[in-house]
Design a protein around this motif. Structure first.
Motif, PDB file in Angstrom:
ATOM      1  N   SER A 162       0.847  -1.187   0.000  1.00 44.58           N
ATOM      2  CA  SER A 162       0.000   0.000   0.000  1.00 44.58           C
ATOM      3  C   SER A 162       0.884   1.240   0.000  1.00 44.58           C
ATOM      4  N   LEU A 163       0.685   2.125  -0.973  1.00 45.97           N
ATOM      5  CA  LEU A 163       1.593   3.256  -1.122  1.00 45.97           C
ATOM      6  C   LEU A 163       1.444   4.283  -0.014  1.00 45.97           C
ATOM      7  N   HIS A 164       0.220   4.528   0.465  1.00 43.33           N
ATOM      8  CA  HIS A 164       0.088   5.492   1.563  1.00 43.33           C
ATOM      9  C   HIS A 164      -0.834   4.997   2.672  1.00 43.33           C
ATOM     10  N   ASN A 165      -1.117   3.721   2.702  1.00 43.50           N
ATOM     11  CA  ASN A 165      -1.818   3.084   3.817  1.00 43.50           C
ATOM     12  C   ASN A 165      -3.036   3.876   4.303  1.00 43.50           C
ATOM     13  N   PRO A 166      -4.032   4.071   3.453  1.00 39.11           N
ATOM     14  CA  PRO A 166      -5.207   4.852   3.859  1.00 39.11           C
ATOM     15  C   PRO A 166      -5.989   4.207   4.995  1.00 39.11           C
ATOM     16  N   GLU A 167      -5.813   2.909   5.197  1.00 42.01           N
ATOM     17  CA  GLU A 167      -6.516   2.255   6.302  1.00 42.01           C
ATOM     18  C   GLU A 167      -6.038   2.753   7.667  1.00 42.01           C
ATOM     19  N   LEU A 168      -4.904   3.452   7.668  1.00 43.40           N
ATOM     20  CA  LEU A 168      -4.370   3.990   8.918  1.00 43.40           C
ATOM     21  C   LEU A 168      -4.598   5.496   9.057  1.00 43.40           C
ATOM     22  N   PHE A 169      -5.466   6.056   8.211  1.00 40.59           N
ATOM     23  CA  PHE A 169      -5.839   7.464   8.381  1.00 40.59           C
ATOM     24  C   PHE A 169      -6.481   7.651   9.764  1.00 40.59           C
ATOM     25  N   HIS A 170      -6.390   8.865  10.293  1.00 45.07           N
ATOM     26  CA  HIS A 170      -6.973   9.145  11.609  1.00 45.07           C
ATOM     27  C   HIS A 170      -8.491   8.946  11.576  1.00 45.07           C
ATOM     28  N   GLU A 171      -8.970   8.165  12.486  1.00 44.89           N
ATOM     29  CA  GLU A 171     -10.415   7.913  12.550  1.00 44.89           C
ATOM     30  C   GLU A 171     -11.161   9.181  12.931  1.00 44.89           C
ATOM     31  N   GLY A 172     -12.274   9.413  12.278  1.00 46.60           N
ATOM     32  CA  GLY A 172     -13.104  10.571  12.582  1.00 46.60           C
ATOM     33  C   GLY A 172     -12.673  11.846  11.894  1.00 46.60           C
ATOM     34  N   ALA A 173     -11.522  11.837  11.227  1.00 46.07           N
ATOM     35  CA  ALA A 173     -11.064  13.033  10.523  1.00 46.07           C
ATOM     36  C   ALA A 173     -11.920  13.250   9.276  1.00 46.07           C
ATOM     37  N   THR A 174     -12.278  14.486   9.031  1.00 43.63           N
ATOM     38  CA  THR A 174     -13.155  14.793   7.899  1.00 43.63           C
ATOM     39  C   THR A 174     -12.403  15.367   6.704  1.00 43.63           C
ATOM     40  N   SER A 175     -11.322  16.070   6.924  1.00 42.92           N
ATOM     41  CA  SER A 175     -10.546  16.653   5.824  1.00 42.92           C
ATOM     42  C   SER A 175      -9.310  15.795   5.563  1.00 42.92           C
ATOM     43  N   PHE A 176      -8.783  15.877   4.334  1.00 40.96           N
ATOM     44  CA  PHE A 176      -7.604  15.080   3.989  1.00 40.96           C
ATOM     45  C   PHE A 176      -6.384  15.469   4.828  1.00 40.96           C
ATOM     46  N   PRO A 177      -6.113  16.781   5.032  1.00 39.66           N
ATOM     47  CA  PRO A 177      -4.979  17.131   5.906  1.00 39.66           C
ATOM     48  C   PRO A 177      -5.109  16.539   7.311  1.00 39.66           C
ATOM     49  N   ALA A 178      -6.344  16.497   7.828  1.00 42.16           N
ATOM     50  CA  ALA A 178      -6.547  15.919   9.161  1.00 42.16           C
ATOM     51  C   ALA A 178      -6.336  14.409   9.153  1.00 42.16           C
ATOM     52  N   LYS A 179      -6.697  13.773   8.044  1.00 45.37           N
ATOM     53  CA  LYS A 179      -6.530  12.322   7.948  1.00 45.37           C
ATOM     54  C   LYS A 179      -5.058  11.919   7.956  1.00 45.37           C
ATOM     55  N   ILE A 180      -4.201  12.742   7.362  1.00 44.80           N
ATOM     56  CA  ILE A 180      -2.788  12.379   7.265  1.00 44.80           C
ATOM     57  C   ILE A 180      -1.926  13.111   8.290  1.00 44.80           C
ATOM     58  N   LYS A 181      -2.546  13.770   9.244  1.00 44.38           N
ATOM     59  CA  LYS A 181      -1.793  14.463  10.280  1.00 44.38           C
ATOM     60  C   LYS A 181      -0.907  13.477  11.037  1.00 44.38           C
ATOM     61  N   PRO A 182       0.320  13.869  11.406  1.00 41.69           N
ATOM     62  CA  PRO A 182       1.204  12.936  12.103  1.00 41.69           C
ATOM     63  C   PRO A 182       0.575  12.381  13.374  1.00 41.69           C
ATOM     64  N   GLY A 183       0.739  11.092  13.567  1.00 45.58           N
ATOM     65  CA  GLY A 183       0.262  10.437  14.773  1.00 45.58           C
ATOM     66  C   GLY A 183       1.391  10.225  15.759  1.00 45.58           C
ATOM     67  N   PRO A 184       1.186   9.382  16.753  1.00 41.32           N
ATOM     68  CA  PRO A 184       2.227   9.180  17.777  1.00 41.32           C
ATOM     69  C   PRO A 184       3.412   8.367  17.282  1.00 41.32           C
ATOM     70  N   ASN A 185       3.240   7.583  16.205  1.00 43.78           N
ATOM     71  CA  ASN A 185       4.302   6.689  15.756  1.00 43.78           C
ATOM     72  C   ASN A 185       4.621   6.911  14.282  1.00 43.78           C
ATOM     73  N   GLY A 186       5.839   6.566  13.894  1.00 47.91           N
ATOM     74  CA  GLY A 186       6.224   6.543  12.500  1.00 47.91           C
ATOM     75  C   GLY A 186       6.471   7.888  11.874  1.00 47.91           C
ATOM     76  N   ARG A 187       6.542   8.935  12.679  1.00 48.14           N
ATOM     77  CA  ARG A 187       6.734  10.262  12.106  1.00 48.14           C
ATOM     78  C   ARG A 187       8.136  10.398  11.519  1.00 48.14           C
ATOM     79  N   TRP A 188       8.229  11.231  10.476  1.00 48.70           N
ATOM     80  CA  TRP A 188       9.501  11.388   9.786  1.00 48.70           C
ATOM     81  C   TRP A 188      10.497  12.144  10.662  1.00 48.70           C
ATOM     82  N   LEU A 189      10.252  13.428  10.910  1.00 50.50           N
ATOM     83  CA  LEU A 189      11.140  14.253  11.736  1.00 50.50           C
ATOM     84  C   LEU A 189      10.271  15.109  12.641  1.00 50.50           C
ATOM     85  N   GLU A 190      10.038  14.648  13.836  1.00 53.80           N
ATOM     86  CA  GLU A 190       9.090  15.348  14.703  1.00 53.80           C
ATOM     87  C   GLU A 190       9.591  16.710  15.150  1.00 53.80           C
ATOM     88  N   TRP A 191      10.884  16.984  14.978  1.00 53.97           N
ATOM     89  CA  TRP A 191      11.410  18.297  15.366  1.00 53.97           C
ATOM     90  C   TRP A 191      11.361  19.309  14.227  1.00 53.97           C
TER      91      TRP A 191
END
Length: 359
Positions: A162-191
């Motif tokens: 899966s190229l961008h794993n949409p099944e792991l989008f944030h639950e309950g998010a209504t907009s695309f930016p909210a769906k792909i907002k960084p979560g607690p894990n797997g973030r690229w560069l949190e700083w």
């Protein structure tokens, strides 16, 4: 360079087979650091002789070109995860030779060849090939291909990642930016993922790169002109110098330091400065006669000041594109799809095309 004849093409192809394996053996990020050192070495050759073979073969060719060596390391890591040799397909730091599995290196070779052929194809596309960064776009395509082929590590199935794993989008998010907002894990560069952080890194490293690129374009360009070479030759390669510094900084990131990742910023900002400075001076990039900074008058320095600001704007743009790419592909993914590469190719296209439009 590698389309001059069949012999030259085959020479590069064999070199890419080895280059991809070397990138996998030493690890993708170590290979990319070596690209930075190769660029600096190439700049020494270039400034002394006016010859670009260092850039064409050593730094951005099949020797340590990112689309061969770094991409080979990326593909090797996700293949090793697919085979169960390691647990993290995003690990582009570990030297894969330590796994003791020759098949991992062969996959690096395979993707080295893939990158070699794809980059040549992109570079030779009418108009687009000369208005984009074919190296960065190839790195992105290679990462996407590697995930598609080996990305389904749970099911161990080929060609189902899966190229961008949409099944792991944030639950309950209504907009695309909210769906792909960084979560607690797997973030690229949190700083450097917040708007304030992106603005700071993008603008300041952008000015840093733009100033170096302008000085190199002007002073080395004037030196070339005195030798009867085109003065634009230095400008065409100027942004690679700050890019090299940024690539070497990745070495300190590998040592588990929270270093800023900003080669996408520096190469974009440097490119923007050297393409827009001639326009600000009333010329075009292709016809502008670069002169040494020691001969600049007040107007030239003022336009250089404006060019640095333009570099800062483009630096911010590149930083934002990279974070978007990280949220789209990297953060929830099973492998490394390079956010800076995604940012570089689209930013380069925007900068070069806009400069051409305004010239």
């Amino acid at each position: 360079m590698f389309t001059a004849s069949l012999g030259v093409f085959l020479f590069g192809l064999l070199a890419a087979i080895a280059g991809g394996a070397v990138g996998a053996a030493i690890g993708g990020n170590y290979a990319f650091v070596m690209t930075g050192f190769m660029v600096l070495a190439s700049w020494g050759i270039f400034a002394a002789t006016g010859n670009t073979f260092g850039f064409d073969y050593l730094a951005f060719g099949p020797f340590f070109g990112p689309y061969v060596a770094f991409a080979g390391g990326v593909a090797g890591a996700i293949y090793a995860t697919y085979k169960g040799y390691m647990t993290d397909g995003k690990d582009v730091n570990s030297p894969l030779a330590g796994l003791g599995k020759p098949d991992v290196l062969f996959v690096g070779s395979l993707f080295g060849v893939f990158g070699y052929v794809v980059q040549i194809g992109i570079a030779n596309l009418p108009w687009f090939g000369k208005h984009t960064d074919s190296v960065a776009l190839t790195v992105l395509i290679s990462g996407l291909m590697a995930r598609w082929v080996f990305g389904n590590t749970k099911g161990r199935k080929l060609f189902s990642g899966s190229l961008h794993n949409p099944e792991l989008f944030h639950e309950g998010a209504t907009s695309f930016p909210a769906k792909i907002k960084p979560g607690p894990n797997g973030r690229w560069l949190e700083w450097q993922e917040k708007p304030s952080q992106l603005l700071t890194i993008g603008s300041l490293f952008g000015i840093f790169a733009a100033s170096a690129s302008l000085f190199l374009a002007s002073n080395v360009g004037a030196h070339f002109a005195a030798q009867g070479l085109p003065s634009t030759l230095a400008a065409a390669n100027a942004s690679s110098f700050p890019f090299a510094i940024s690539a070497i900084i990745i070495l300190f990131l590998i040592t588990n330091r929270n270093m800023p990742v900003q080669h996408h910023v520096t190469i974009t900002a440097g490119l923007g400065a050297v393409h827009f400075y001639p326009i600000l001076m009333g010329g075009t990039f292709d016809t502008f006669k670069w002169t040494a900074t020691s001969t600049w008058d007040s107007h030239a320095w003022l336009m250089a000041f404006v060019a640095l600001l333009i570099g800062a704007v483009f630096g911010i743009m590149a930083a934002a594109f990279a974070e978007f790419a990280a949220r789209l592909w990297y953060n929830r993914g099973t492998s490394h799809i390079d956010p800076p590469a995604a940012a570089i190719w689209i930013s380069n296209t925007i900068v070069v095309s806009l400069a051409a439009l305004l010239s």
